[in-house]
Design an enzyme around this catalytic site. Structure first.
Site, PDB file in Angstrom:
ATOM      1  N   GLN A   1       8.109 -38.311  -2.681  1.00  0.00           N
ATOM      2  CA  GLN A   1       9.083 -37.225  -2.708  1.00  0.00           C
ATOM      3  C   GLN A   1       9.222 -36.639  -4.114  1.00  0.00           C
ATOM      4  OE1 GLN A   1      12.672 -39.066  -1.011  1.00  0.00           O
ATOM      5  NE2 GLN A   1      12.271 -37.962   0.895  1.00  0.00           N
TER       6      GLN A   1
ATOM      7  N   TYR B   1      20.542 -30.945  -2.292  1.00  0.00           N
ATOM      8  CA  TYR B   1      19.928 -31.056  -3.605  1.00  0.00           C
ATOM      9  C   TYR B   1      19.413 -29.688  -4.060  1.00  0.00           C
ATOM     10  CZ  TYR B   1      20.524 -36.003  -2.673  1.00  0.00           C
ATOM     11  OH  TYR B   1      21.071 -37.226  -2.378  1.00  0.00           O
TER      12      TYR B   1
END
Length: 650
Positions: free
Chosen positions: A103, A175
């Site tokens: 990620q 995010y």
């Protein structure tokens, strides 16, 4: 291939790689990295799941820029020193036949902590604060935005250079990329704000930069919340619009729900057992209809039959079963072998996985203490000196100790005074939203049978029984008993222990639940009583309700208590009762707190160790070990861990 799970165990092509099955360990923090780099413990953790047969492992977040250090133990892909660790991890996972993605991450305003304890400088599209972490970010300028986009690309290059199969851009849970997409957070008026095209620009340029930086065989995916489940968060239509706009440049989309920015939204990051299984299936279906690339979904998919149904219905193409794999890394192999009944099922308690992360501790599992401790325990080896082991107490500690001892090759007999095994779990599973907790005992029942443990029920063990059986080793797992508090009693107010209420004792219409424990018992009883028409005051001897609980469990309970109009009194020490009044004391000010016109009190007090048998054994020459609550009352996590550690070395 299993005929029971034909879809789940079928291969899946994503970009230029093929997964051997559709079971995914999605990205999740482990607190196993050291100095923000891959550690031997992290490699061992993921290698265990690869060895267990999982199709795809998505590594926890890797920060792409120095401003992306959202915790002190995040992985960082900001310089070439990270490459050897990633390579060692990739080699370990590939050796076991699994595919590995990493990620790419920037939290924006969602900064939790820093290594030195100072408050961080957070960056976001606009100066809109994070409600949950009480962070006010700085607005990024265009030069800084360009640097971040370039950082995503160079981080992807390093990860790919290490041999990892693909990268996943984290736009989930509020995010940074999601902050740009969200018109309630992105208030910019330049090219990176305004209309949808402007708000999408940052994420689009990140995707393009990564695609340019990596080779054509590198998979590029996107993780996004299908709905952030908060009025200020990214909404379902907005997330779907972004996915549709980018799908031609992506190899897959991975769906979750929730946001880090609010307490209610954050519950969905690791939804507790109160949420229905596979509860995101319906909204995920909208994304499936609109997208032509593979779609992954995570969110309370704990059982293989749930995953199989989702795949059979065409809702998604692969299922994130992360907590299920934390609980039982061998889940895929057991499906291949058609032994699904032997799977240790996750109960979504959150006690030892996400809660340990929130406390800055390495990941584990309440049912499987080996998770995150693979290097500490190693492989279970048969004993060279089998012994007769007597276990007294059929709660989680005793059951687990019996299982592990028998698996090592000892002759084990488990004694339980009651009519059934389970200990306090038999009470815990009766609370609202806690029925799944009983799965812990179901799993241990199966393990006892498989290990060949002899179980003796309705047998109270005393010194004479121990002497008669003459075991080589005696393990005491006798649990705990209710402890009555010291109270000033001046009338006829009924006062009942929580165990009595769970066993069916009735209480009056207006009830005070005195919650010394600050765990799930007090709020669970308050909810149960409120749902059956009682007017409830929850008096908590702590600064807040559920202080001892994993935060997502606590916040979900707080929502229920509010909806049921339960009155919560924090800092409340029970002092005494009379006919109709409950007297409390504020634990900080020591001033009186009074609840009037009350019909009864329910006590959620700390239990006391059941030490009766240990006292009877004084002077008896015998190897004796005490574990779990009979040492001192704690939780099932400590009970099972202590049982495992003890029996592992017998």
């Amino acid at each position: 291939m299993s005929t029971t799970f034909p879809h789940l165990l079928s291969p899946l092509r994503i970009g230029k790689v093929t997964l051997r099955n559709r079971i995914v360990s999605t990205g999740h923090d482990t607190v196993l990295p050291v100095d923000c780099q891959v550690s031997p413990a992290l490699i061992a953790y993921h290698a265990a799941r690869a060895r267990g047969g999982v199709g795809l492992i998505v590594l926890q977040v890797s920060g792409v820029h120095e401003t992306a250090r959202y915790t002190s133990h995040a992985l960082m892909a900001t310089d070439d020193s990270c490459i050897p660790g990633y390579r060692a991890l990739a080699d370990a996972v590939h050796a076991q036949g699994s595919v590995l993605f990493a990620q790419l991450f920037h939290p924006g305003r969602e900064i939790m902590e820093t290594a030195d304890g100072m408050q961080a400088v957070a960056y976001a599209p606009s100066t809109v604060p994070s409600e949950r972490f009480h962070v006010m970010p700085r607005a990024l300028n265009e030069t800084e935005i360009a640097a971040l986009i370039a950082a995503y690309a160079t981080a992807a290059q390093r990860i790919r250079a290490a041999g990892i199969d693909g990268v996943e851009i984290v736009a989930s849970h509020g995010y940074l990329p999601a902050q740009f997409l969200n018109p309630r957070v992105n208030l910019r008026t330049d090219a990176y704000g305004g209309d949808f095209a402007g708000r999408l620009r940052f994420l689009r340029e990140v995707v393009v930069a990564i695609r340019t930086a990596v080779d054509e065989h590198c998979v590029v995916g996107l993780r996004i919340s299908l709905d952030e489940r908060d009025c200020e968060g990214l909404q379902e239509d907005e997330a779907l619009q972004a996915c549709v706009a980018l799908q031609d440049q992506l190899d897959y989309v991975s769906l979750v729900a929730g946001t880090s920015a609010s307490l209610g939204g954050a519950v969905h990051i690791a939804p507790p057992m109160a949420f229905p299984a596979a509860y995101l299936a319906t909204p995920a279906g909208r994304f499936r209809q609109a997208l032509s690339i593979p779609l992954l979904l995570a969110g309370r998919i704990n059982q293989p039959q749930e995953a199989e149904q989702l795949l059979a219905r065409g809702v998604v193409d692969a299922c994130g079963m992360t907590r299920a794999l934390i609980c039982d890394p061998e889940l895929p192999n057991k499906l291949y072998a058609q032994h699904s009944e032997s799977i240790r099922a996750c109960i979504a308690c959150n006690q030892s996985c996400i809660d340990r992360f929130h406390r800055g501790l390495p990941i584990s599992c309440i049912q499987n203490p080996l998770s995150g401790r693979e290097l500490q325990f190693g492989a279970l080896t048969p004993t060279t000196k089998p012994r007769r082991v007597m276990v007294v107490g059929g709660g989680p500690a005793g059951m687990q100790a019996a299982v592990i001892a028998a698996q090592r090759g000892h002759q084990v007999t488990l004694y339980e005074a009651g009519a059934q095994l389970g200990g306090q779990v038999l009470l815990a599973q009766q609370l609202p939203g806690r029925a799944e907790f009983g799965g812990l005992i179901t799993n241990l029942h199966y393990a006892l049978r498989e290990a060949g443990v002899e179980v003796v029920l309705r047998q109270r063990v005393d010194r004479a029984v121990v002497q008669q059986q003459a075991p080589d080793v005696l393990i005491l797992a006798c649990g705990a008993t209710p402890a009555a508090p010291r109270l000033e009693v001046g009338g006829s107010m009924p006062v009942h222990d929580s165990w009595e209420v769970l066993q069916g004792v009735s209480v009056g219409a207006r009830v005070v639940v005195s919650d010394w424990r600050a765990d799930w018992v007090g709020p669970g009883l308050a909810i149960r009583l409120a749902e059956t028409g009682h007017q409830v005051t929850l008096a908590v001897n702590a600064p807040l309700m559920g202080q001892a609980l994993p935060m997502y469990v606590r916040d979900q309970l707080a929502a229920q208590l509010h909806q049921l109009q339960v009155t919560i009194l924090p800092y409340a020490r029970l002092y005494g009762v009379d006919d109709r009044t409950v007297y409390l004391q504020h634990t900080a000010s020591e001033e009186a707190m009074v609840c009037e016109d009350i019909d009864g009190v329910v006590l959620c007090q700390p239990p006391q160790p059941d030490d009766r048998l240990r006292q009877q054994l004084e002077g008896l020459v015998l190897e004796v070990h005490a574990i779990g609550d009979c040492q001192t009352p704690r939780t099932a996590e400590e009970a099972i861990y202590e049982a495992t550690r003890l029996a592992w070395g017998l």
